[in-house]
Motif scaffolding. Structure first.
Motif, PDB file in Angstrom:
ATOM      1  N   ASP A   2       0.930  -1.079  -0.047  1.00  0.00           N
ATOM      2  CA  ASP A   2      -0.006  -0.233  -0.004  1.00  0.00           C
ATOM      3  C   ASP A   2       0.798   1.303  -0.110  1.00  0.00           C
ATOM      4  OD1 ASP A   2      -2.152  -1.234  -0.045  1.00  0.00           O
ATOM      5  OD2 ASP A   2      -2.671  -1.454   2.350  1.00  0.00           O
ATOM      6  N   LYS A   3       1.990   1.189   0.626  1.00  0.00           N
ATOM      7  CA  LYS A   3       2.662   2.294   0.745  1.00  0.00           C
ATOM      8  C   LYS A   3       3.367   2.863  -0.332  1.00  0.00           C
ATOM      9  CE  LYS A   3       6.236   4.388   3.953  1.00  0.00           C
ATOM     10  NZ  LYS A   3       6.926   4.339   5.152  1.00  0.00           N
ATOM     11  N   TYR A   4       4.181   1.848  -0.990  1.00  0.00           N
ATOM     12  CA  TYR A   4       5.153   2.041  -1.947  1.00  0.00           C
ATOM     13  C   TYR A   4       4.520   1.714  -3.332  1.00  0.00           C
ATOM     14  CZ  TYR A   4       8.427   2.046   1.956  1.00  0.00           C
ATOM     15  OH  TYR A   4       8.978   2.451   3.020  1.00  0.00           O
ATOM     16  N   GLY A   5       3.532   0.723  -3.572  1.00  0.00           N
ATOM     17  CA  GLY A   5       3.234   0.618  -4.930  1.00  0.00           C
ATOM     18  C   GLY A   5       3.996   0.276  -5.884  1.00  0.00           C
ATOM     19  N   ARG A   6       4.404   0.824  -7.071  1.00  0.00           N
ATOM     20  CA  ARG A   6       5.308   0.227  -7.932  1.00  0.00           C
ATOM     21  C   ARG A   6       6.706   0.808  -7.681  1.00  0.00           C
ATOM     22  NH1 ARG A   6       3.352  -0.879 -13.171  1.00  0.00           N
ATOM     23  NH2 ARG A   6       5.464  -1.334 -13.740  1.00  0.00           N
ATOM     24  N   GLU A   7       6.859   1.418  -6.642  1.00  0.00           N
ATOM     25  CA  GLU A   7       8.277   1.725  -5.980  1.00  0.00           C
ATOM     26  C   GLU A   7       8.675   0.961  -4.941  1.00  0.00           C
ATOM     27  OE1 GLU A   7      10.106   4.321  -7.107  1.00  0.00           O
ATOM     28  OE2 GLU A   7       8.462   4.653  -8.688  1.00  0.00           O
ATOM     29  N   LEU A   8       8.060  -0.260  -4.949  1.00  0.00           N
ATOM     30  CA  LEU A   8       8.397  -1.380  -4.138  1.00  0.00           C
ATOM     31  C   LEU A   8       9.594  -1.928  -4.318  1.00  0.00           C
ATOM     32  CD1 LEU A   8       7.294  -3.041  -1.626  1.00  0.00           C
ATOM     33  CD2 LEU A   8       6.558  -4.649  -3.253  1.00  0.00           C
ATOM     34  N   SER A   9      10.025  -1.933  -5.808  1.00  0.00           N
ATOM     35  CA  SER A   9      11.509  -2.430  -5.898  1.00  0.00           C
ATOM     36  C   SER A   9      12.679  -1.801  -5.292  1.00  0.00           C
ATOM     37  CB  SER A   9      11.687  -2.061  -7.503  1.00  0.00           C
ATOM     38  OG  SER A   9      13.011  -2.482  -7.683  1.00  0.00           O
ATOM     39  N   HIS A  10      12.253  -0.593  -4.691  1.00  0.00           N
ATOM     40  CA  HIS A  10      13.298   0.057  -4.035  1.00  0.00           C
ATOM     41  C   HIS A  10      13.246   0.208  -2.285  1.00  0.00           C
ATOM     42  CE1 HIS A  10      15.821   1.592  -7.059  1.00  0.00           C
ATOM     43  NE2 HIS A  10      14.588   1.818  -8.052  1.00  0.00           N
ATOM     44  N   HIS A  11      12.040  -0.729  -2.230  1.00  0.00           N
ATOM     45  CA  HIS A  11      11.770  -0.869  -0.688  1.00  0.00           C
ATOM     46  C   HIS A  11      11.085  -2.335  -0.417  1.00  0.00           C
ATOM     47  CE1 HIS A  11      11.917   3.641  -0.436  1.00  0.00           C
ATOM     48  NE2 HIS A  11      11.221   3.710  -1.656  1.00  0.00           N
ATOM     49  N   PRO A  12      12.023  -3.160  -0.736  1.00  0.00           N
ATOM     50  CA  PRO A  12      11.705  -4.525  -0.402  1.00  0.00           C
ATOM     51  C   PRO A  12      11.464  -4.927   1.235  1.00  0.00           C
ATOM     52  CG  PRO A  12      13.694  -4.513  -1.258  1.00  0.00           C
ATOM     53  CD  PRO A  12      13.564  -3.219  -1.273  1.00  0.00           C
ATOM     54  N   VAL A  13      10.136  -5.612   1.519  1.00  0.00           N
ATOM     55  CA  VAL A  13       9.907  -5.555   2.886  1.00  0.00           C
ATOM     56  C   VAL A  13       9.172  -7.264   2.950  1.00  0.00           C
ATOM     57  CG1 VAL A  13       8.528  -5.286   4.893  1.00  0.00           C
ATOM     58  CG2 VAL A  13       9.393  -3.270   3.202  1.00  0.00           C
ATOM     59  N   GLY A  14      10.079  -8.024   3.462  1.00  0.00           N
ATOM     60  CA  GLY A  14       9.513  -9.558   3.553  1.00  0.00           C
ATOM     61  C   GLY A  14       9.635  -9.800   5.063  1.00  0.00           C
ATOM     62  N   THR A  15       9.729 -11.222   5.195  1.00  0.00           N
ATOM     63  CA  THR A  15      10.056 -11.808   6.552  1.00  0.00           C
ATOM     64  C   THR A  15      11.251 -12.414   6.814  1.00  0.00           C
ATOM     65  OG1 THR A  15       8.940 -14.020   5.854  1.00  0.00           O
ATOM     66  CG2 THR A  15       7.435 -12.450   6.489  1.00  0.00           C
ATOM     67  N   GLY A  16      12.209 -12.555   5.756  1.00  0.00           N
ATOM     68  CA  GLY A  16      13.504 -13.305   5.627  1.00  0.00           C
ATOM     69  C   GLY A  16      14.466 -12.926   6.656  1.00  0.00           C
ATOM     70  N   PRO A  17      15.541 -13.978   6.777  1.00  0.00           N
ATOM     71  CA  PRO A  17      16.724 -13.520   7.872  1.00  0.00           C
ATOM     72  C   PRO A  17      17.330 -12.247   7.526  1.00  0.00           C
ATOM     73  CG  PRO A  17      17.258 -15.078   6.182  1.00  0.00           C
ATOM     74  CD  PRO A  17      15.898 -14.833   5.876  1.00  0.00           C
ATOM     75  N   TYR A  18      17.300 -11.586   6.587  1.00  0.00           N
ATOM     76  CA  TYR A  18      17.984 -10.127   6.173  1.00  0.00           C
ATOM     77  C   TYR A  18      16.814  -9.339   5.848  1.00  0.00           C
ATOM     78  CZ  TYR A  18      22.489 -13.042   6.360  1.00  0.00           C
ATOM     79  OH  TYR A  18      23.269 -13.758   6.809  1.00  0.00           O
ATOM     80  N   GLN A  19      17.336  -8.043   5.954  1.00  0.00           N
ATOM     81  CA  GLN A  19      16.470  -6.862   5.793  1.00  0.00           C
ATOM     82  C   GLN A  19      17.123  -5.893   4.650  1.00  0.00           C
ATOM     83  OE1 GLN A  19      14.833  -5.942   9.636  1.00  0.00           O
ATOM     84  NE2 GLN A  19      15.984  -4.109   9.669  1.00  0.00           N
ATOM     85  N   PHE A  20      16.182  -5.471   3.855  1.00  0.00           N
ATOM     86  CA  PHE A  20      16.917  -4.301   2.850  1.00  0.00           C
ATOM     87  C   PHE A  20      17.228  -3.110   3.636  1.00  0.00           C
ATOM     88  CE2 PHE A  20      16.314  -0.821   0.182  1.00  0.00           C
ATOM     89  CZ  PHE A  20      17.074  -0.889  -0.771  1.00  0.00           C
ATOM     90  N   GLN A  21      18.733  -2.673   3.451  1.00  0.00           N
ATOM     91  CA  GLN A  21      19.106  -1.486   4.063  1.00  0.00           C
ATOM     92  C   GLN A  21      19.253  -0.397   3.057  1.00  0.00           C
ATOM     93  OE1 GLN A  21      22.326  -1.995   6.696  1.00  0.00           O
ATOM     94  NE2 GLN A  21      23.469  -0.272   5.964  1.00  0.00           N
ATOM     95  N   SER A  22      19.879  -0.684   1.702  1.00  0.00           N
ATOM     96  CA  SER A  22      20.148   0.296   0.809  1.00  0.00           C
ATOM     97  C   SER A  22      20.644  -0.070  -0.590  1.00  0.00           C
ATOM     98  CB  SER A  22      21.143   1.336   1.273  1.00  0.00           C
ATOM     99  OG  SER A  22      22.658   0.573   1.403  1.00  0.00           O
TER     100      SER A  22
END
Length: 525
Positions: free
Chosen positions: A191-211
């Motif tokens: 909902d927050k990022y829409g088509r910009e999700l590519s630059h803000h990946p948010v999942g449940t995995g052992p690593y999280q996106f930083q930059s």
């Protein structure tokens, strides 16, 4: 204990048998050429793993990712699916604890409880539904939607149970849910990022996106709240280093721990070093030369046959690859369910090739364009093909571009004639190869051959809905025969995974699909 239908157990057994016969080395790092795999000493707790890669990711949104190269950055690291493949390619629970097939059109998954996404959003049935509603929404226009076209809806039964309701039976469902297309995305992030999700990946995995510094590097950090076994590393940095020699030098001098997309002609140099070693394992993919059949004169099957018969792939395997990998007989690799060892491409026959060209109206040949990307072994393969085609009067002008431009050209603009490429199968099932590459709809963007054949479409569709493994194998054998008889592709090589590894790390592997496995990596001083 998770439940499966008998036919999926049988598929697993058949796939395991195929892999065993082929002598696979899935999920391990076998020593080669008497190299000694060092035992790590002075292991660092945590640390930063640096991976040097040939090219940057073009997209990190699972619903828009088009290549294994970009999927590998987030698959199993940032994003997870309901199910996953283990190191022997068997389907195992991940975000789902169990599943069952209620009938031909209904699959039910029971979900893990107590999991949160990296942004704090709870994981539950509504999150699963929102993920698949998004990929199936025509307004989103996901190129991966075609992989789920048999899914009618995802129905929430209760907070931790969902059902996939199908239009028709869909044999590859679990295999696709275990690939990057099946990644579960934070509903808040959608909902927050829409088509910009590519630059803000948010999942449940052992690593999280930083930059992400485009063209330079992508950084992931340890998820301190991970629901499963904690990551061994504090950070993972994917550095973009296009030059092959520079990537290898970074591992040798300690600037990186892993370098991938390594040409085989560098193996002797790597094996001679006491600072690094070669990683090799079996892969699901193939390498081939393909034709854009919508472009004249390639729309004439006689021309495609002539070109196919002018290429001696055995010389390429020996001369370019020094027998790394094996000679391919099909666009499907031998470790993929649906592969047929009996199908054959056109034999090398230079005289018949000349006769076919003359019959098609080109006795003196013609000029044509060939494209590949800036990986040294691919360039050498294209140069050998160019030399061989001169033998029948065809002057192939070779264009070498970046990987990103190559993908954009053959999958989006379609502004190409002959292309030298490869296909890394993400699921271990023939459907992933067949539907993406050869179906008229192209699985979204994959049909770089611009080929449409109602008979082949019917076979591919039949393979998707057939639940009997033996019948599926027969269907895919026929499909491969059609593809080779119509001279769409010249199979060259069954791929191996290759990487350079620093002697300061242990526990790294590459899945048969081509995903980088870093969950067990440790670094030593």
């Amino acid at each position: 204990m998770y439940t499966q239908t008998s036919f999926h157990r049988l598929i697993g057994l058949l796939l395991a048998a195929i892999m065993a016969i082929a002598g696979c080395s899935f999920g391990q790092e076998p020593p080669h050429n008497n190299q000694i795999v060092p035992t790590p000493q002075n292991v660092v707790e945590g640390g930063t793993l640096i991976i040097a890669r040939m090219s940057d990711a073009a997209n990190l949104d699972p619903h828009f990712i088009l290549t294994i190269n970009e999927a590998s950055v987030v698959q199993g690291k940032v994003y997870e699916g309901l199910v996953k493949r283990d190191r022997n390619m068997n389907i195992q629970p991940q975000l789902a604890t169990s599943w069952k097939q209620i009938d031909d059109l209904t699959w039910e998954f029971t979900l893990r409880q107590g999991i949160v996404f990296h942004d704090g959003t709870p994981f539950h049935a509504q999150a699963v539904k929102k993920t698949f509603d998004r990929v199936l929404d025509p307004a989103v226009a996901s190129p991966r939607a075609a992989m789920f076209e048999k899914v009618k809806q995802v129905r929430v039964i209760d907070p931790y149970r969902v059902q996939f309701i199908l239009h028709k039976p869909f044999a590859p469902l679990l295999s696709i849910l275990a690939s990057h297309e099946g990644s579960i995305i934070s509903p808040t992030a959608i909902d927050k990022y829409g088509r910009e999700l590519s630059h803000h990946p948010v999942g449940t995995g052992p690593y999280q996106f930083q930059s992400w510094e485009p063209g330079s590097q992508i950084t992931l950090s340890k998820n301190q709240s991970y629901w499963g076994e904690a990551a061994t590393l504090d950070q993972v940095v994917f550095k973009v280093v296009p030059d092959d020699g520079a990537r290898i030098a970074m591992v040798e001098n300690g600037e990186a721990h892993i370098a991938e997309s390594i040409p085989v002609m560098e193996l002797d140099r790597i094996q001679a070093s006491n600072q690094m070693r070669v990683y090799r394992s079996d892969a699901l993919g193939t390498e081939f030369m393909g034709f854009n059949v919508s472009r004249p004169p390639l729309n004439d099957i006689r021309v495609r046959k002539a070109i196919s018969m002018a290429i001696e792939t055995g010389a390429i395997i020996k001369g370019v690859y020094n027998n790394v990998g094996t000679k391919a007989n099909s666009p499907i690799g031998p470790h993929v369910f649906g592969y047929s060892p009996t199908v054959k491409s056109y034999p090398y026959d230079i005289n018949q090739a000349r006769r076919l060209l003359a019959e098609a109206g080109y006795p003196d040949g013609f000029p044509i364009h060939m494209i590949t990307y800036n990986r040294r072994d691919r360039i050498l393969v294209a140069q050998v093909i160019r030399s061989q085609l001169k033998g029948i009067g065809i002057d192939a002008e070779l264009k070498v571009v970046s990987y990103d431009e190559f993908v954009r050209t053959i999958e989006k603009t379609k502004d190409h004639e002959i292309f030298v490429s490869g296909w890394a199968n993400a699921t271990g099932d023939a459907d992933y190869n067949q539907y993406n590459l050869f179906h008229t709809s192209g699985g979204g963007a994959g049909n770089s051959f611009q080929y449409s054949n109602p008979e082949l479409d019917r076979l591919i569709e039949a393979g998707r809905i057939e639940t009997d493994p033996a019948k599926r194998l027969a269907i895919y054998t026929k499909a491969q025969e059609v593809e080779l008889q119509d001279a769409l592709v010249v199979p060259i090589r069954n791929l191996e995974n290759l990487a350079v590894i620093s002697n300061h790390i242990q526990g790294f592997s590459i899945s048969p699909a081509g995903y980088l496995n870093i969950d067990q990596v440790v670094i030593s001083r």
